[in-house]
Design an enzyme around this catalytic site. Structure first.
Site, PDB file in Angstrom:
ATOM      1  N   TYR A  87       0.859  -1.182   0.000  1.00 25.16           N
ATOM      2  CA  TYR A  87       0.000   0.000   0.000  1.00 25.16           C
ATOM      3  C   TYR A  87       0.895   1.233   0.000  1.00 25.16           C
ATOM      4  O   TYR A  87       1.850   1.319   0.771  1.00 25.16           O
ATOM      5  CB  TYR A  87      -0.901  -0.006   1.234  1.00 25.16           C
ATOM      6  CG  TYR A  87      -1.652   1.287   1.458  1.00 25.16           C
ATOM      7  CD1 TYR A  87      -2.858   1.529   0.814  1.00 25.16           C
ATOM      8  CD2 TYR A  87      -1.145   2.273   2.305  1.00 25.16           C
ATOM      9  CE1 TYR A  87      -3.544   2.721   1.016  1.00 25.16           C
ATOM     10  CE2 TYR A  87      -1.820   3.463   2.511  1.00 25.16           C
ATOM     11  CZ  TYR A  87      -3.016   3.681   1.867  1.00 25.16           C
ATOM     12  OH  TYR A  87      -3.685   4.869   2.063  1.00 25.16           O
ATOM     13  N   HIS A  88       0.579   2.213  -0.860  1.00 29.84           N
ATOM     14  CA  HIS A  88       1.421   3.400  -1.017  1.00 29.84           C
ATOM     15  C   HIS A  88       0.921   4.530  -0.122  1.00 29.84           C
ATOM     16  O   HIS A  88      -0.196   5.020  -0.287  1.00 29.84           O
ATOM     17  CB  HIS A  88       1.408   3.853  -2.473  1.00 29.84           C
ATOM     18  CG  HIS A  88       2.601   4.661  -2.877  1.00 29.84           C
ATOM     19  ND1 HIS A  88       3.067   5.738  -2.131  1.00 29.84           N
ATOM     20  CD2 HIS A  88       3.446   4.550  -3.941  1.00 29.84           C
ATOM     21  CE1 HIS A  88       4.125   6.248  -2.725  1.00 29.84           C
ATOM     22  NE2 HIS A  88       4.389   5.552  -3.820  1.00 29.84           N
ATOM     23  N   GLY A  89       1.750   4.965   0.821  1.00 28.19           N
ATOM     24  CA  GLY A  89       1.422   6.131   1.630  1.00 28.19           C
ATOM     25  C   GLY A  89       1.595   7.403   0.828  1.00 28.19           C
ATOM     26  O   GLY A  89       1.940   7.367  -0.365  1.00 28.19           O
ATOM     27  N   GLU A 102      -2.824   6.393  -5.584  1.00 29.18           N
ATOM     28  CA  GLU A 102      -3.095   5.953  -4.216  1.00 29.18           C
ATOM     29  C   GLU A 102      -2.361   6.828  -3.207  1.00 29.18           C
ATOM     30  O   GLU A 102      -2.906   7.170  -2.144  1.00 29.18           O
ATOM     31  CB  GLU A 102      -2.666   4.497  -4.052  1.00 29.18           C
ATOM     32  CG  GLU A 102      -3.018   3.876  -2.709  1.00 29.18           C
ATOM     33  CD  GLU A 102      -2.763   2.385  -2.715  1.00 29.18           C
ATOM     34  OE1 GLU A 102      -3.710   1.627  -2.994  1.00 29.18           O
ATOM     35  OE2 GLU A 102      -1.600   1.975  -2.473  1.00 29.18           O
TER      36      GLU A 102
END
Length: 330
Positions: free
Chosen positions: A129-131, A202
């Protein structure tokens, strides 16, 4: 004309230095009640200073990136070090840079990595998951190199390759632009890659609810199938509380979708607790299609989010986790 009964003269009523200075300024500028204006300005400064600092703090990450670039340039000039590293001239430079990031991770975010034993010695494709920034990926790569002596290459967005001064960084760390052919070739040659299928979209437009914006992307899954390597999910707890974006503003989303320019303000870089959790590998299966494998990978990352992240994320809670005496069970 300002009329006052008192003055700054030695023969008159004594005045404080600040009052005297204000009196002189009023006379010089011709503005009455200057002290009230200055008091209002001081109030606005006190009110908005934290907000200003919050928007400036993410620049620290960019500064560290350019410090890394500076280290690589210095290292490049010291060509006589080449003999020290028989395998690769840049091994020492990578170790120096990643050590800097790992120390920063431990001090600023109390960074922890869980599930190191799940990382295989051979090639694999990591998905995550990309912050709002790739800060946790920097930390992850640094920790894996420090603890397992294994280097992970990243598949980066195209705009990264055009950023000023980044050429040496992407060359030394062998970042890939993301074509399926190049990624498959790298994996077949024994490298380990990491990719965030959600990418910049994202990063900029997800929020504290950790919504995954992967769309229908399945190219990464086809790469894993063609290279016959496992997919390994990982997720960093509180990464959205570290740095946040103003991606919820519709005009900014419109600009990105029409120009692909990541012109969304960031704020934060708060010293919240960050923990990266590595999930169970998804083994290569010739009978699984790319669409099915992509869905499996997405579900695996979502399971890590559901298990390790309180929704919605909260900055204060994430800060307080720095002071927890007992870590939650994995």
């Amino acid at each position: 004309m300002i009329v006052r009964n008192e003055s700054c003269g030695a023969e008159q009523m004594p005045m404080s230095y600040l009052t005297c200075l204000l009196y002189i300024l009023e006379g010089w500028t011709g503005v009455e009640h200057l002290d009230e204006y200055l008091s209002y300005l001081a109030y606005l400064t006190w009110l908005f200073a934290p907000l200003l600092v919050a928007f400036l703090l993410p620049a620290i990450i960019l500064i560290l990136v350019y410090v890394s670039i500076f280290i690589l340039h210095i290292y490049k000039l010291r060509t006589h070090l080449k003999e020290v590293y028989a395998n690769d001239f840049w091994d020492g430079a990578r170790l120096t840079v990643t050590t800097m990031w790992y120390v920063h991770a431990r001090i600023w975010n109390g960074y922890e990595l869980h599930g190191l034993e799940k990382i295989p010695d051979g090639p694999a494709l990591f998905v995550f998951y990309h912050g709002a920034t790739p800060l946790d990926f920097f930390y992850f790569v640094s920790a894996v190199l420090a603890k397992k002596k294994k280097f992970i290459h990243v598949v980066a967005d195209h705009f990264v390759f055009s950023l000023p001064g980044f050429k040496i960084l992407v060359d030394v760390f062998s970042a890939l632009p993301g074509s399926q052919e190049e990624c498959t070739k790298a994996l077949k040659n024994g490298r380990t890659l990491a990719i965030s299928p959600g990418g910049v979209r994202e990063a900029l437009f997800s929020n504290e609810c950790y919504t995954m914006l992967w769309g229908n992307r399945k190219g990464f899954a086809q790469v894993a199938i063609d290279a016959k390597v496992p997919i390994i999910p990982f997720f960093t707890q509180n990464i959205r509380e570290s740095v946040r974006t103003l991606g919820g503003l519709k005009p900014l989303r419109w600009v990105y979708e029409n120009t692909r320019l990541p012109l969304v303000p960031l704020y934060g870089n708060f010293p919240v607790k960050l923990r990266t959790y590595v999930g169970d590998p998804i083994p290569y299966d010739p009978n699984v299609t790319a669409a099915e494998l992509a869905e499996k990978a997405k579900n695996a990352v979502q399971c890590l989010i559901d298990k390790h992240q309180k929704i919605p994320g909260n900055v204060f809670r994430a800060l307080m986790e720095r002071f927890e005496t007992h870590r939650k069970e994995d």
